[in-house]
Design a protein around this motif. Structure first.
Motif, PDB file in Angstrom:
ATOM      1  N   ARG A 113       0.802  -1.211   0.000  1.00  0.00           N
ATOM      2  CA  ARG A 113       0.000   0.000   0.000  1.00  0.00           C
ATOM      3  C   ARG A 113       0.842   1.271   0.000  1.00  0.00           C
ATOM      4  O   ARG A 113       0.532   2.238  -0.677  1.00  0.00           O
ATOM      5  CB  ARG A 113      -0.911   0.006   1.232  1.00  0.00           C
ATOM      6  CG  ARG A 113      -2.333  -0.275   0.877  1.00  0.00           C
ATOM      7  CD  ARG A 113      -3.246  -0.070   2.032  1.00  0.00           C
ATOM      8  NE  ARG A 113      -2.584   0.251   3.277  1.00  0.00           N
ATOM      9  CZ  ARG A 113      -3.193   0.215   4.444  1.00  0.00           C
ATOM     10  NH1 ARG A 113      -4.451  -0.120   4.490  1.00  0.00           N
ATOM     11  NH2 ARG A 113      -2.576   0.524   5.538  1.00  0.00           N
ATOM     12  N   ASP A 114       1.943   1.255   0.787  1.00  0.00           N
ATOM     13  CA  ASP A 114       2.619   2.545   1.012  1.00  0.00           C
ATOM     14  C   ASP A 114       3.543   2.948  -0.136  1.00  0.00           C
ATOM     15  O   ASP A 114       3.843   4.119  -0.305  1.00  0.00           O
ATOM     16  CB  ASP A 114       3.395   2.506   2.337  1.00  0.00           C
ATOM     17  CG  ASP A 114       4.380   1.367   2.386  1.00  0.00           C
ATOM     18  OD1 ASP A 114       4.643   0.763   1.335  1.00  0.00           O
ATOM     19  OD2 ASP A 114       4.907   1.087   3.472  1.00  0.00           O
ATOM     20  N   GLN A 115       4.035   1.984  -0.926  1.00  0.00           N
ATOM     21  CA  GLN A 115       4.864   2.275  -2.102  1.00  0.00           C
ATOM     22  C   GLN A 115       6.162   3.017  -1.756  1.00  0.00           C
ATOM     23  O   GLN A 115       6.651   3.822  -2.552  1.00  0.00           O
ATOM     24  CB  GLN A 115       4.056   3.094  -3.114  1.00  0.00           C
ATOM     25  CG  GLN A 115       2.788   2.408  -3.601  1.00  0.00           C
ATOM     26  CD  GLN A 115       3.077   1.295  -4.594  1.00  0.00           C
ATOM     27  OE1 GLN A 115       3.718   1.505  -5.604  1.00  0.00           O
ATOM     28  NE2 GLN A 115       2.609   0.094  -4.276  1.00  0.00           N
ATOM     29  N   VAL A 116       6.707   2.727  -0.575  1.00  0.00           N
ATOM     30  CA  VAL A 116       7.939   3.423  -0.175  1.00  0.00           C
ATOM     31  C   VAL A 116       9.082   3.081  -1.118  1.00  0.00           C
ATOM     32  O   VAL A 116       9.841   3.954  -1.565  1.00  0.00           O
ATOM     33  CB  VAL A 116       8.311   3.052   1.283  1.00  0.00           C
ATOM     34  CG1 VAL A 116       9.715   3.517   1.605  1.00  0.00           C
ATOM     35  CG2 VAL A 116       7.331   3.697   2.235  1.00  0.00           C
ATOM     36  N   CYS A 117       9.176   1.786  -1.465  1.00  0.00           N
ATOM     37  CA  CYS A 117      10.311   1.389  -2.302  1.00  0.00           C
ATOM     38  C   CYS A 117      10.187   1.974  -3.710  1.00  0.00           C
ATOM     39  O   CYS A 117      11.179   2.299  -4.350  1.00  0.00           O
ATOM     40  CB  CYS A 117      10.432  -0.134  -2.358  1.00  0.00           C
ATOM     41  SG  CYS A 117       8.928  -0.961  -2.888  1.00  0.00           S
ATOM     42  N   VAL A 118       8.985   2.154  -4.186  1.00  0.00           N
ATOM     43  CA  VAL A 118       8.813   2.720  -5.515  1.00  0.00           C
ATOM     44  C   VAL A 118       9.226   4.189  -5.529  1.00  0.00           C
ATOM     45  O   VAL A 118       9.780   4.686  -6.504  1.00  0.00           O
ATOM     46  CB  VAL A 118       7.341   2.564  -5.963  1.00  0.00           C
ATOM     47  CG1 VAL A 118       7.119   3.229  -7.307  1.00  0.00           C
ATOM     48  CG2 VAL A 118       6.972   1.094  -6.051  1.00  0.00           C
ATOM     49  N   HIS A 119       8.995   4.865  -4.402  1.00  0.00           N
ATOM     50  CA  HIS A 119       9.344   6.282  -4.332  1.00  0.00           C
ATOM     51  C   HIS A 119      10.791   6.526  -3.953  1.00  0.00           C
ATOM     52  O   HIS A 119      11.248   7.664  -3.981  1.00  0.00           O
ATOM     53  CB  HIS A 119       8.419   6.994  -3.330  1.00  0.00           C
ATOM     54  CG  HIS A 119       6.994   7.021  -3.799  1.00  0.00           C
ATOM     55  ND1 HIS A 119       5.932   6.769  -2.968  1.00  0.00           N
ATOM     56  CD2 HIS A 119       6.466   7.239  -5.028  1.00  0.00           C
ATOM     57  CE1 HIS A 119       4.810   6.836  -3.664  1.00  0.00           C
ATOM     58  NE2 HIS A 119       5.104   7.115  -4.918  1.00  0.00           N
ATOM     59  N   THR A 120      11.514   5.442  -3.580  1.00  0.00           N
ATOM     60  CA  THR A 120      12.935   5.614  -3.250  1.00  0.00           C
ATOM     61  C   THR A 120      13.699   6.014  -4.511  1.00  0.00           C
ATOM     62  O   THR A 120      13.437   5.512  -5.599  1.00  0.00           O
ATOM     63  CB  THR A 120      13.504   4.300  -2.698  1.00  0.00           C
ATOM     64  OG1 THR A 120      12.691   3.861  -1.622  1.00  0.00           O
ATOM     65  CG2 THR A 120      14.920   4.495  -2.209  1.00  0.00           C
TER      66      THR A 120
END
Lengths: 177, 130
Positions: B87-94
């Motif tokens: 859900r949070d997509q942290v790795c995609v935004h890294t």
């Protein structure tokens, strides 16, 4: 006046005075600080001149192993608390203790002069720090760091050894005890 | 203290010691140069729950499916996560990682760590050691 002499180096053996030991400790601490200010034109972290080694080697020759051990341990702790952190104390202690041990053993064999002892001390210092870094940092490129820092240690050790050759007799003439 | 005699400071043993101390690291360095340069090209390593999932060359263009959950893209010498099912997509935004911008891409929900290996970390000094 009867004077005891070091059987290996033929220096007069002096009873250490706390005041002079304090001066040497202060010198070692301030050299450690000054060294961090000198920019080194090499892109390898860890290469430095080893100005504190200058003091430690002089103390080792003028007084002896025990006094040098006290001063080197204290200066690592003091520099660590003033300008560094617990890890710099760890790195500093590993380097300082191995270097001093190697230097004391080599001096004791009676084969080597100040320059050889100092060069070996510089190498031992860097070996200990690289090994510490290897234990603490995963993926630390030891195989590149080790030879480069060993070479740097020889160079720095020879330079500080030459300086010590000039300094130690003057300390005696000055009456340091 | 005029009678203070100075022992000779540099002798044959010193020279031999210094020669050995110079020869050993030089041998290590030349061994490195002869044997090791091919190994040290930077690569992208993917770990899933601490176990190595795969290593990939940085200089290719590739889209790598990591399990069924994530998708990693390597392009222009950089790697970035382009898809994750969480859900949070942290790795995609890294930010993309590569040789000049080392670091990690971490996906906590799926236990994935992507990192650059054998990279030369340029001039980031953490502190001084005396």
């Amino acid at each position: 006046m009867k004077m005891m002499r070091d059987p290996y180096t033929d220096f007069p053996l002096l009873k250490p005075s706390i005041a002079f030991l304090g001066i040497f400790l202060a010198l070692a601490v301030i050299f450690g600080y000054v060294e961090a200010l000198i920019p080194v034109p090499v892109p390898v972290p860890g290469i430095k001149l080893g100005l504190t080694n200058l003091v430690i080697t002089a103390v080792l020759y003028v007084y002896g192993y025990k006094e040098a051990l006290v001063i080197t341990t204290l200066r690592v702790v003091i520099i660590g608390f003033l300008f560094g952190n617990l890890f710099s104390i760890l790195y500093g202690l590993s380097g300082a203790l191995l270097s001093l041990t190697v230097m004391a053993i080599l001096k004791r064999t009676g084969l080597f002069g100040v320059i050889g002892v100092s060069a070996a001390g510089g190498v031992a210092h860097n070996i200990a720090q690289v090994m510490t870094a290897y234990l603490m940092v995963t993926g630390f490129p030891v195989r590149w760091y080790m030879p480069i820092l060993m070479l740097a240690g020889v160079g720095a050790g020879i330079l500080t050894g030459i300086a010590d050759v000039m300094i130690i007799p003057r300390l005696h003439r000055f009456g340091v005890r | 203290m005029k009678d203070f005699r100075v022992r000779k400071y540099i002798g044959i043993p010193d020279l031999l010691l210094i020669i050995v101390l110079i020869a050993v690291p030089t041998a290590m360095l030349s061994y490195n140069f002869i044997s090791g340069t091919a190994k040290d090209t930077p690569e992208i390593a993917v770990y899933v729950y601490g176990e190595l999932y795969g290593k990939y060359n940085l200089n290719t263009h590739a889209i790598i499916e990591i399990g069924e959950t994530n998708t990693l893209e390597i392009a222009n010498g950089r790697a970035s996560m382009i898809h994750a099912d969480c859900r949070d997509q942290v790795c995609v935004h890294t930010a993309p990682i590569g040789q000049e911008s080392p670091g990690h891409i971490v996906c906590l929900p799926n236990g994935i760590v992507v990192s650059v290996e054998n990279a030369e970390y340029p001039g980031n000094i953490d502190g001084y050691v005396s």
